[in-house]
Design a protein around this motif. Structure first.
Motif, PDB file in Angstrom:
ATOM      1  N   VAL A  25     -12.101   3.161  11.555  1.00  0.00           N
ATOM      2  CA  VAL A  25     -10.683   3.008  11.842  1.00  0.00           C
ATOM      3  C   VAL A  25     -10.433   1.546  12.172  1.00  0.00           C
ATOM      4  N   GLU A  26      -9.530   0.906  11.424  1.00  0.00           N
ATOM      5  CA  GLU A  26      -9.211  -0.502  11.643  1.00  0.00           C
ATOM      6  C   GLU A  26      -7.795  -0.610  12.212  1.00  0.00           C
ATOM      7  N   VAL A  27      -7.647  -1.367  13.294  1.00  0.00           N
ATOM      8  CA  VAL A  27      -6.357  -1.536  13.959  1.00  0.00           C
ATOM      9  C   VAL A  27      -5.970  -3.011  13.912  1.00  0.00           C
ATOM     10  N   LEU A  28      -4.875  -3.290  13.211  1.00  0.00           N
ATOM     11  CA  LEU A  28      -4.325  -4.650  13.145  1.00  0.00           C
ATOM     12  C   LEU A  28      -3.170  -4.733  14.119  1.00  0.00           C
TER      13      LEU A  28
ATOM     14  N   SER B 276      -7.719  -1.722  22.724  1.00  0.00           N
ATOM     15  CA  SER B 276      -6.752  -2.192  23.716  1.00  0.00           C
ATOM     16  C   SER B 276      -5.328  -2.126  23.165  1.00  0.00           C
ATOM     17  N   GLY B 277      -4.381  -1.821  24.058  1.00  0.00           N
ATOM     18  CA  GLY B 277      -2.971  -1.850  23.693  1.00  0.00           C
ATOM     19  C   GLY B 277      -2.490  -0.684  22.868  1.00  0.00           C
ATOM     20  N   VAL B 278      -3.302   0.386  22.691  1.00  0.00           N
ATOM     21  CA  VAL B 278      -2.901   1.554  21.919  1.00  0.00           C
ATOM     22  C   VAL B 278      -2.881   2.765  22.829  1.00  0.00           C
ATOM     23  N   THR B 279      -1.728   3.441  22.911  1.00  0.00           N
ATOM     24  CA  THR B 279      -1.592   4.651  23.707  1.00  0.00           C
ATOM     25  C   THR B 279      -0.908   5.737  22.874  1.00  0.00           C
ATOM     26  N   THR B 280      -0.939   6.957  23.382  1.00  0.00           N
ATOM     27  CA  THR B 280      -0.335   8.090  22.686  1.00  0.00           C
ATOM     28  C   THR B 280       1.169   8.093  22.888  1.00  0.00           C
ATOM     29  N   GLY B 281       1.910   8.387  21.810  1.00  0.00           N
ATOM     30  CA  GLY B 281       3.362   8.433  21.874  1.00  0.00           C
ATOM     31  C   GLY B 281       3.894   9.850  21.743  1.00  0.00           C
ATOM     32  N   ASP B 282       5.115   9.970  21.248  1.00  0.00           N
ATOM     33  CA  ASP B 282       5.800  11.245  21.061  1.00  0.00           C
ATOM     34  C   ASP B 282       5.125  12.014  19.921  1.00  0.00           C
ATOM     35  N   THR B 283       4.485  13.153  20.231  1.00  0.00           N
ATOM     36  CA  THR B 283       3.716  13.904  19.232  1.00  0.00           C
ATOM     37  C   THR B 283       4.468  15.121  18.702  1.00  0.00           C
TER      38      THR B 283
ATOM     39  N   THR C  74     -12.885 -10.279  21.593  1.00  0.00           N
ATOM     40  CA  THR C  74     -11.592 -10.889  21.258  1.00  0.00           C
ATOM     41  C   THR C  74     -10.701 -10.861  22.488  1.00  0.00           C
ATOM     42  N   LEU C  75     -10.156 -12.017  22.851  1.00  0.00           N
ATOM     43  CA  LEU C  75      -9.180 -12.136  23.927  1.00  0.00           C
ATOM     44  C   LEU C  75      -7.902 -12.680  23.313  1.00  0.00           C
ATOM     45  N   ALA C  76      -6.784 -11.939  23.471  1.00  0.00           N
ATOM     46  CA  ALA C  76      -5.536 -12.315  22.807  1.00  0.00           C
ATOM     47  C   ALA C  76      -4.383 -12.255  23.801  1.00  0.00           C
ATOM     48  N   ALA C  77      -3.415 -13.156  23.602  1.00  0.00           N
ATOM     49  CA  ALA C  77      -2.152 -13.135  24.340  1.00  0.00           C
ATOM     50  C   ALA C  77      -1.028 -13.205  23.307  1.00  0.00           C
TER      51      ALA C  77
ATOM     52  N   VAL D  40      -7.749  -8.013  15.354  1.00  0.00           N
ATOM     53  CA  VAL D  40      -8.122  -6.853  14.541  1.00  0.00           C
ATOM     54  C   VAL D  40      -9.307  -6.172  15.230  1.00  0.00           C
ATOM     55  N   GLN D  41      -9.174  -4.883  15.507  1.00  0.00           N
ATOM     56  CA  GLN D  41     -10.250  -4.139  16.133  1.00  0.00           C
ATOM     57  C   GLN D  41     -10.683  -2.995  15.225  1.00  0.00           C
TER      58      GLN D  41
END
Length: 865
Positions: free
Chosen positions: A303-306, A252-259, A690-693, A228-229
């Motif tokens: 902004v909370e990202v799960l 981390s791991g969040v990018t822009t998609g089809d807008t 946080t380090l996650a795999a 959770v970030q």
């Protein structure tokens, strides 16, 4: 223009009122008011309480002070929390706030209580939800005071018995008789001198220790077995964030998609799309999806990202994760803020943030956020951006145990509909980034209304119930010259005038019961709830008959070759539909503290979904009724206080909209995630990492039926594997940092000979992304309050479509900022894309590729009262 002028007038009038109020208060102060005999801050020789002074002390020689007792006493104005020690002068607390929680970190101290080293008291007095005192590490104590509606007002004192935290309560309130012992009305501890007075309503700092999105309870992030970030208020302010895309690029791991023509928020989390807002929540409520536009940031607290599947708490969602927008709540202390932002391309954005009590007892509080935005774009459109937003909130304390919050928001947005650039071969076409391939007056409109309430009641210190409701209505319209097909040899682009007109409305309600109890030595936090969600959408897409829209030479464009046709001339109706979706979900979750350093999370949810669609162009109706069970289980082990090792398993589901040849809908898409990770806290909790795999598998993905390609079969599978690192917090006093890195390998693992995508990478998903944002503010001297910010944002090479026919190049964007803060005002200049590099944000398909903004300067000034 009436909206523009009226809202600007409101902002100007509010500013004048606030300035007048400030002048009146200053006059009263000059005339003199009664004061207590207690010395105030400016009359004292301040003890060592700042971060700079504390860090200047030699840690190797610091003596760890033993706190042998924690006591709650009544006072004439509220209660006080006493940390009993024989050496109170050595306690030097550092205070900050996060959401509704005030946090006091006391270094060089340890709890030595006779019945354990944790003190906890729920509902000790009206306005205070909980007080906890714990050892945060072997040489530090943390005191957390959580307010019911806002962060508590706290005064810190030395006394001959220990350190005192004085908590004033609202007029007429009395401490809970069960929570506080029967003591005299006067404080039992004789005060020596005041250390610090803290009154704040906003989040302070880059590191956030708790969040509600992952568990729907206020749980320390270190105890949550999932990544959770949080992007807090201070990051949003320092980066001058006006779009959600700018906020989540820090994660981390969040990018822009089809807008969809640069008119919607859509993101890719851990390789999977959020499906036009379906995985974007507002205070725990899902948005209506495709018709929600860009989410406003003016009223965001954080902004909370799960990361990973979240169906166990929020229902049918894509498996990559969710973005929860936590909005600002009313404050008990008066707060008035006005901000003006201006920049190149005609950017103009005034905003207000007002809050405080509406009655002397402070049982009725309000908050009002409003913003108006007007600007051009770097793209060569005649159409500009005009956007207005207002969000009033009212909080009413119905009793000592019951609180009602009412909310309303209105958004009106007009902007160019912009498909962007186009691909030639396997690359993006080499033309100027400001060139448009539609028409200069292509436009998109959105009008959105939201309303809701939250009712909370506490039965006692262990059990509470919450009921919430939200209504959201969206009306969207667009008219554009859409690209259809490119002749790559000649550069001639076939286009078609098209228009979408859609209305969407949704109703959501949530009810949840939270209880805390023990079975022997094992502590439980039980969550049981149910939610219902109704959504109705209807709309059309009309097109000009083929061959009537002028072609365009992308290398030598000529616009306005014919007058824009009236809507009545768009006679080719390709879509006229009406869809209804009803969802009922029941969930149960238990957070089990097996020991002080072992935490188990177990939960499950059962959903029933009823969906009906009417296609008026074909005069057909389709229905589906599906149910699904979504489990989650995770465990956290903390070998030492600052380290948490965790592992978890979770599943998600999402209904399939595709059908078989017999007309039946495909089974819901299912997502399954396995995740392991480590969470760490450093520097007395000021810095968190946080380090996650993980591995996520998405099954039942629709692929063409080999026997009849017009229909589908559910044999597709997609898989995402990755490693993520997030670090945020304060390294030294005044030096903040938020850093992220992600490696994401997302691809199609099962398909068939018709789809021909097996082994392909998922579109808009780079292998590598990274971000760095850091600020430093001078803490003392003549330049105190002067700060600097610097950021790097890297996005690796991506595939532009699922067929992998063209690439989106990697880029490294550089941002910077300089600001000055003094007393109640702050001025800043932010430089975005400092080196004016060309880059691609994302792609919808070959004929719709979104370019990034060039060098942009935004100046801002804000005043708080």
């Amino acid at each position: 223009m009436e909206v523009k002028h009226s809202l600007f007038g409101l902002l100007l009038t509010s500013s004048v009122i606030v300035l007048a109020a400030q002048s009146a208060l200053a006059e009263v102060a000059q005339q003199g008011v009664p004061t207590s005999n207690m010395l105030r801050l400016n009359q004292l020789e301040r003890p060592v309480t700042s971060s700079v002074d504390l860090l200047a002390q030699e840690p190797s020689t610091a003596i760890v002070v033993e706190v042998t007792g924690v006591r709650i006493n009544r006072t004439q104005t509220g209660i006080e929390v006493l940390l009993e020690t024989a050496n109170s002068e050595a306690l030097k607390p550092l205070t900050r706030s996060e959401g509704n929680t005030l946090i006091a970190n006391v270094p060089n101290a340890q709890l030595r209580l006779p019945d354990g080293n944790t003190f906890r008291q729920e509902n000790p007095v009206s306005g205070i939800a909980e007080i906890t005192v714990t050892n945060s590490d072997p040489s530090s104590i943390q005191v957390r005071v959580t307010g019911e509606a806002s962060v508590p007002k706290v005064e810190l004192f030395d006394s001959n018995e220990g350190l005192i935290l004085a908590l004033p309560t609202t007029a007429g309130a009395s401490p809970n008789a069960e929570a506080a012992p029967a003591t005299p009305e006067q404080p039992t501890a004789e005060t020596d001198e005041e250390i610090e007075v803290l009154v704040t309503g906003e989040q302070d700092g880059y590191s956030v220790p708790t969040a509600t999105t992952a568990t729907r309870t206020d749980t320390p992030l270190r105890d949550v077995p999932q990544s959770v970030q949080v992007v807090p208020q201070e990051v949003l302010r320092d980066q001058q964030v006006t779009r959600l895309e700018e906020a989540v690029r820090n994660v981390s791991g969040v990018t822009t998609g089809d807008t969809f023509g640069n008119t919607r928020d859509n993101f890719v989390i851990r390789g999977f799309s959020t499906d036009f807002g379906g995985n974007i929540l507002r205070d725990g409520f899902r948005s209506t999806g495709f018709n929600t536009g860009f989410n406003e940031t003016a009223n965001l607290e954080r902004v909370e990202v799960l990361k990973g599947p979240a169906s166990v708490l929020f229902g049918n969602l894509a498996p990559g994760g969710i973005i929860n927008l936590v909005t600002k709540k009313p404050l008990e202390e008066p707060f008035y803020s006005a901000t003006l932002e201006v920049g190149n391309y005609g950017f103009f954005r005034p905003s207000i943030d007002l809050s405080g009590p509406l009655n002397p007892d402070r049982t009725v509080l309000y908050r009002l956020n409003g913003v108006y935005e007007n600007s051009n774009t770097f793209r060569d459109f005649d159409q500009g951006i005009e956007r207005s937003f207002i969000a009033p909130v009212l909080s009413w304390q119905l009793g000592q145990q019951t609180n009602l919050r009412l909310e309303f928001d209105y958004l009106n947005d007009e902007r160019p509909f912009d498909r962007g650039l186009i691909a030639i071969g396997d690359e993006v076409v080499d033309v100027p980034f400001d060139r448009i391939l539609g028409e200069p007056d292509d436009v998109s409109n959105l009008e959105q209304i939201g309303a809701g309430y939250t009712l909370e009641h506490r039965f006692n210190e262990n059990w509470s119930i919450r009921n919430a409701f939200r209504f959201l209505s969206s009306d969207t319209f667009d008219y554009r010259a859409d690209p259809v097909e490119l002749d790559e040899e000649t550069g001639i682009l076939t286009r078609n005038f098209r228009s979408n007109d859609d209305i969407s409305s949704s109703y959501g309600t949530q009810t949840e019961l939270v209880g805390k109890f023990a079975t022997g030595s094992v502590q439980h936090t039980l969550l049981f709830g149910a939610d219902l969600f109704w959504q109705n959408t209807e709309g059309t897409q009309r097109r000009l008959p083929a061959g009537l829209t002028p072609d365009l030479n992308i290398f030598d464009p000529i616009y306005n070759q014919i007058p824009r046709p009236a809507l009545s001339e768009l006679t080719n109706v390709v879509r006229d539909d009406n869809q209804r979706t009803n969802t009922v979900g029941i969930f149960l979750q238990d957070q089990i503290d097996l020991a002080d350093n072992w935490h188990l999370l177990v939960g499950g949810r059962f959903d029933i979904l009823d969906q009906e669609g009417e296609d008026k162009t074909e005069d057909t109706t389709s229905e589906q009724n599906v149910d699904a069970f979504s489990p989650r289980i995770g465990i956290v082990y903390q070998p030492i206080e600052p380290i948490s090792l965790y592992a978890s398993y979770s599943r998600s589901f999402q209904p399939n909209v595709f059908t078989r040849a017999d007309g039946s809908f495909l089974e819901p898409e299912r997502g399954t995630q396995y995740e392991v990770g480590i969470k760490s806290e450093f520097l007395d909790g000021r810095l968190a990492a946080t380090l996650a795999a993980y591995q996520i598998t998405k099954s039942n993905v629709a692929t063409p039926d080999p026997a009849d390609p017009d229909f589908s079969i559910p044999i597709g599978e997609q898989r995402s594997r990755g490693i993520e690192l997030d670090v945020a917090g304060e390294i030294l006093p005044g030096w903040n940092i938020i850093v992220s890195y992600a490696y994401t390998n997302a691809k199609v693992t099962e398909s068939n000979e018709l789809a021909e995508t097996e082994g392909n990478r998922l579109n808009n998903v780079p292998y590598n992304t990274a971000s760095l944002w850091t600020t430093y503010e001078i803490q003392s001297g003549d330049l105190e309050g002067l700060g600097f910010g610097f950021g790097l944002f890297f996005v690796g090479e991506r595939q532009g479509d699922i067929e992998n026919t063209f690439d989106l190049p990697s880029y490294l964007r550089t941002d910077a900022a300089i600001y000055y803060r003094r007393n109640n005002w702050r001025a800043a200049v932010n430089f975005k894309n400092l080196f004016d590099m060309d880059y691609i944000r994302s792609a919808e398909y070959r004929e719709a590729i979104a370019p990034g903004e060039p060098f942009t300067v935004v100046g801002s000034i804000s005043v708080d009262f």
